[in-house]
Motif scaffolding. Structure first.
Motif, PDB file in Angstrom:
ATOM      1  N   GLY A 157      -3.353  -3.501 -15.523  1.00 18.90           N
ATOM      2  CA  GLY A 157      -3.139  -4.914 -15.812  1.00 18.90           C
ATOM      3  C   GLY A 157      -2.045  -5.582 -15.011  1.00 18.90           C
ATOM      4  N   LEU A 158      -1.385  -4.850 -14.106  1.00 15.76           N
ATOM      5  CA  LEU A 158      -0.290  -5.464 -13.350  1.00 15.76           C
ATOM      6  C   LEU A 158      -0.791  -6.385 -12.245  1.00 15.76           C
ATOM      7  CD1 LEU A 158       2.305  -2.562 -13.103  1.00 15.76           C
ATOM      8  CD2 LEU A 158       2.197  -4.446 -14.740  1.00 15.76           C
ATOM      9  N   GLY A 159      -2.039  -6.251 -11.832  1.00 15.18           N
ATOM     10  CA  GLY A 159      -2.644  -7.209 -10.909  1.00 15.18           C
ATOM     11  C   GLY A 159      -2.280  -7.002  -9.457  1.00 15.18           C
ATOM     12  N   ARG A 160      -2.704  -7.951  -8.641  1.00 16.66           N
ATOM     13  CA  ARG A 160      -2.506  -7.859  -7.194  1.00 16.66           C
ATOM     14  C   ARG A 160      -1.037  -7.998  -6.807  1.00 16.66           C
ATOM     15  NH1 ARG A 160      -1.820 -12.721  -4.663  1.00 16.66           N
ATOM     16  NH2 ARG A 160      -2.586 -11.878  -2.713  1.00 16.66           N
ATOM     17  N   GLU A 161      -0.212  -8.380  -7.763  1.00 22.98           N
ATOM     18  CA  GLU A 161       1.228  -8.518  -7.492  1.00 22.98           C
ATOM     19  C   GLU A 161       1.934  -7.165  -7.465  1.00 22.98           C
ATOM     20  OE1 GLU A 161      -0.312 -10.084 -10.022  1.00 22.98           O
ATOM     21  OE2 GLU A 161      -0.561 -12.092  -9.154  1.00 22.98           O
ATOM     22  N   LEU A 162       1.190  -6.087  -7.708  1.00 14.22           N
ATOM     23  CA  LEU A 162       1.771  -4.745  -7.744  1.00 14.22           C
ATOM     24  C   LEU A 162       1.709  -4.077  -6.375  1.00 14.22           C
ATOM     25  CD1 LEU A 162       2.782  -2.163  -9.263  1.00 14.22           C
ATOM     26  CD2 LEU A 162       0.367  -1.622  -9.644  1.00 14.22           C
ATOM     27  N   LEU A 163       2.830  -3.495  -5.968  1.00 17.99           N
ATOM     28  CA  LEU A 163       2.890  -2.638  -4.786  1.00 17.99           C
ATOM     29  C   LEU A 163       3.561  -1.337  -5.193  1.00 17.99           C
ATOM     30  CD1 LEU A 163       2.756  -2.044  -1.695  1.00 17.99           C
ATOM     31  CD2 LEU A 163       5.015  -3.117  -1.514  1.00 17.99           C
ATOM     32  N   VAL A 164       2.923  -0.210  -4.868  1.00 17.12           N
ATOM     33  CA  VAL A 164       3.516   1.104  -5.104  1.00 17.12           C
ATOM     34  C   VAL A 164       3.638   1.805  -3.755  1.00 17.12           C
ATOM     35  CG1 VAL A 164       3.292   3.324  -6.263  1.00 17.12           C
ATOM     36  CG2 VAL A 164       2.501   1.232  -7.415  1.00 17.12           C
ATOM     37  N   VAL A 165       4.836   2.295  -3.460  1.00 15.08           N
ATOM     38  CA  VAL A 165       5.098   2.977  -2.191  1.00 15.08           C
ATOM     39  C   VAL A 165       5.539   4.404  -2.492  1.00 15.08           C
ATOM     40  CG1 VAL A 165       6.430   2.990  -0.054  1.00 15.08           C
ATOM     41  CG2 VAL A 165       5.816   0.801  -1.132  1.00 15.08           C
ATOM     42  N   VAL A 166       4.834   5.365  -1.931  1.00 16.41           N
ATOM     43  CA  VAL A 166       5.202   6.774  -2.125  1.00 16.41           C
ATOM     44  C   VAL A 166       5.131   7.496  -0.790  1.00 16.41           C
ATOM     45  CG1 VAL A 166       4.398   6.865  -4.520  1.00 16.41           C
ATOM     46  CG2 VAL A 166       2.814   7.419  -2.670  1.00 16.41           C
ATOM     47  N   GLY A 167       5.907   8.565  -0.682  1.00 13.75           N
ATOM     48  CA  GLY A 167       5.843   9.414   0.495  1.00 13.75           C
ATOM     49  C   GLY A 167       4.670  10.369   0.396  1.00 13.75           C
ATOM     50  N   GLU A 168       4.098  10.698   1.521  1.00 11.93           N
ATOM     51  CA  GLU A 168       2.957  11.612   1.552  1.00 11.93           C
ATOM     52  C   GLU A 168       3.296  12.960   0.926  1.00 11.93           C
ATOM     53  OE1 GLU A 168      -0.021  13.579   4.925  1.00 11.93           O
ATOM     54  OE2 GLU A 168       1.954  12.819   5.486  1.00 11.93           O
ATOM     55  N   LEU A 169       4.541  13.407   1.078  1.00 13.14           N
ATOM     56  CA  LEU A 169       4.948  14.726   0.602  1.00 13.14           C
ATOM     57  C   LEU A 169       5.516  14.696  -0.806  1.00 13.14           C
ATOM     58  CD1 LEU A 169       6.648  15.982   3.886  1.00 13.14           C
ATOM     59  CD2 LEU A 169       4.246  16.131   3.196  1.00 13.14           C
ATOM     60  N   ASP A 170       5.548  13.539  -1.433  1.00 16.22           N
ATOM     61  CA  ASP A 170       6.057  13.393  -2.800  1.00 16.22           C
ATOM     62  C   ASP A 170       4.910  13.665  -3.769  1.00 16.22           C
ATOM     63  OD1 ASP A 170       7.197  12.720  -5.195  1.00 16.22           O
ATOM     64  OD2 ASP A 170       7.593  10.627  -4.689  1.00 16.22           O
ATOM     65  N   THR A 171       4.989  14.755  -4.503  1.00 17.04           N
ATOM     66  CA  THR A 171       3.906  15.146  -5.409  1.00 17.04           C
ATOM     67  C   THR A 171       4.280  14.934  -6.877  1.00 17.04           C
ATOM     68  OG1 THR A 171       4.695  17.439  -5.411  1.00 17.04           O
ATOM     69  CG2 THR A 171       3.018  16.836  -3.773  1.00 17.04           C
TER      70      THR A 171
ATOM     71  N   GLY B  49      10.456  -1.096   4.615  1.00 13.99           N
ATOM     72  CA  GLY B  49      10.914  -2.479   4.714  1.00 13.99           C
ATOM     73  C   GLY B  49       9.808  -3.418   5.136  1.00 13.99           C
ATOM     74  N   ARG B  50       9.006  -3.004   6.106  1.00 11.37           N
ATOM     75  CA  ARG B  50       7.901  -3.849   6.558  1.00 11.37           C
ATOM     76  C   ARG B  50       6.844  -4.008   5.465  1.00 11.37           C
ATOM     77  NH1 ARG B  50       8.830  -0.953  11.440  1.00 11.37           N
ATOM     78  NH2 ARG B  50       7.106   0.500  11.010  1.00 11.37           N
ATOM     79  N   GLN B  51       6.596  -2.945   4.722  1.00 12.57           N
ATOM     80  CA  GLN B  51       5.617  -3.029   3.637  1.00 12.57           C
ATOM     81  C   GLN B  51       6.075  -4.007   2.558  1.00 12.57           C
ATOM     82  OE1 GLN B  51       5.529   1.122   2.703  1.00 12.57           O
ATOM     83  NE2 GLN B  51       3.837   1.578   4.088  1.00 12.57           N
ATOM     84  N   VAL B  52       7.337  -3.963   2.234  1.00 14.92           N
ATOM     85  CA  VAL B  52       7.867  -4.866   1.210  1.00 14.92           C
ATOM     86  C   VAL B  52       7.896  -6.301   1.726  1.00 14.92           C
ATOM     87  CG1 VAL B  52       9.965  -5.468  -0.068  1.00 14.92           C
ATOM     88  CG2 VAL B  52       9.145  -3.101  -0.027  1.00 14.92           C
ATOM     89  N   ARG B  53       8.198  -6.467   2.993  1.00 18.05           N
ATOM     90  CA  ARG B  53       8.174  -7.822   3.564  1.00 18.05           C
ATOM     91  C   ARG B  53       6.767  -8.408   3.506  1.00 18.05           C
ATOM     92  NH1 ARG B  53       9.945  -6.756   8.433  1.00 18.05           N
ATOM     93  NH2 ARG B  53      12.161  -6.995   7.954  1.00 18.05           N
TER      94      ARG B  53
END
Length: 210
Positions: free
Chosen positions: A147-161, A197-201
């Motif tokens: 329900g958080l909608g398109r306003e949601l961004l989740v950023v994770v590292g590939e190696l973060d399990t 930083g670029r992803q958040v921008r």
């Protein structure tokens, strides 16, 4: 004097109850402003956390006002360190300041690690949250992103399990948000800070409607 092109954050005081938290803020005209939540005191987080500093820099250089701060009992912030609802109270106090400083009705909130839960609690409590960015979130389940909608961004590292990747991807997709997986990076994303930083921008640009 701040010259054109220079990046200079200014000290900010954030009242919460009878106490005051310390923060640093940057002015900006592009909406929404950005509130940065550092990792929780339990995790040893503070406003000088490298990811938080990178996010504030990326947002400010794109014209957004920013605020990052120390929770109570961290750094120069008064009071005792809290958990749970106390941290949401502190985040709400900081949100009030960033909205007043930017004279804006809403703000974007970026949270790191355990502060993901604080951000979710803040959004549930306050209508002034325009969108959430959760970086290497801890202490949440993928189902809580519903329900958080398109306003949601989740950023994770590939190696973060820490979070189950497939379940997380399904939850973010079902919510209508965006999941960014940073190739070759772990939970702390140290070598990939400019990428984050670029992803958040780009996320902030979407929230601004541009």
């Amino acid at each position: 004097m701040v010259l054109k092109g220079q990046y200079l954050e200014r000290p900010a005081l954030i009242p919460v109850g009878r106490e005051v938290m310390e923060g640093v803020a940057h002015r900006g005209q592009v909406r929404p402003p950005l509130l940065v939540l550092s990792p929780t005191p339990e995790e040893g987080g503070g406003m000088d956390h490298v990811i938080g500093a990178e996010l504030a820099f990326a947002a400010a250089t794109a014209g957004h006002a920013t605020l990052r701060f120390n929770y109570r009992g961290v750094g120069g912030s008064q009071g005792e360190r809290g958990t749970g609802a106390a941290l949401i109270d502190e985040a709400e106090a900081a949100l009030t300041v960033v909205l007043e400083n930017a004279q804006a009705p809403t703000a974007a909130v970026a949270a790191m690690h355990g502060s993901a839960r604080v951000a979710l609690g803040l959004r549930a409590r306050h209508s002034g949250v325009a969108g959430l960015c959760l970086v290497s979130p801890r202490g949440v389940t993928p189902g809580e992103l519903t329900g958080l909608g398109r306003e949601l961004l989740v950023v994770v590292g590939e190696l973060d399990t820490t979070l189950p990747r497939a379940e997380l991807a399904r939850a973010v997709d079902a919510a209508g948000g965006t999941l960014e997986v940073v190739e070759g990076a772990g939970a702390h994303l140290h070598h990939a800070l400019p990428i984050v930083g670029r992803q958040v921008r780009a996320w902030l640009k979407r929230l601004s409607g541009n």
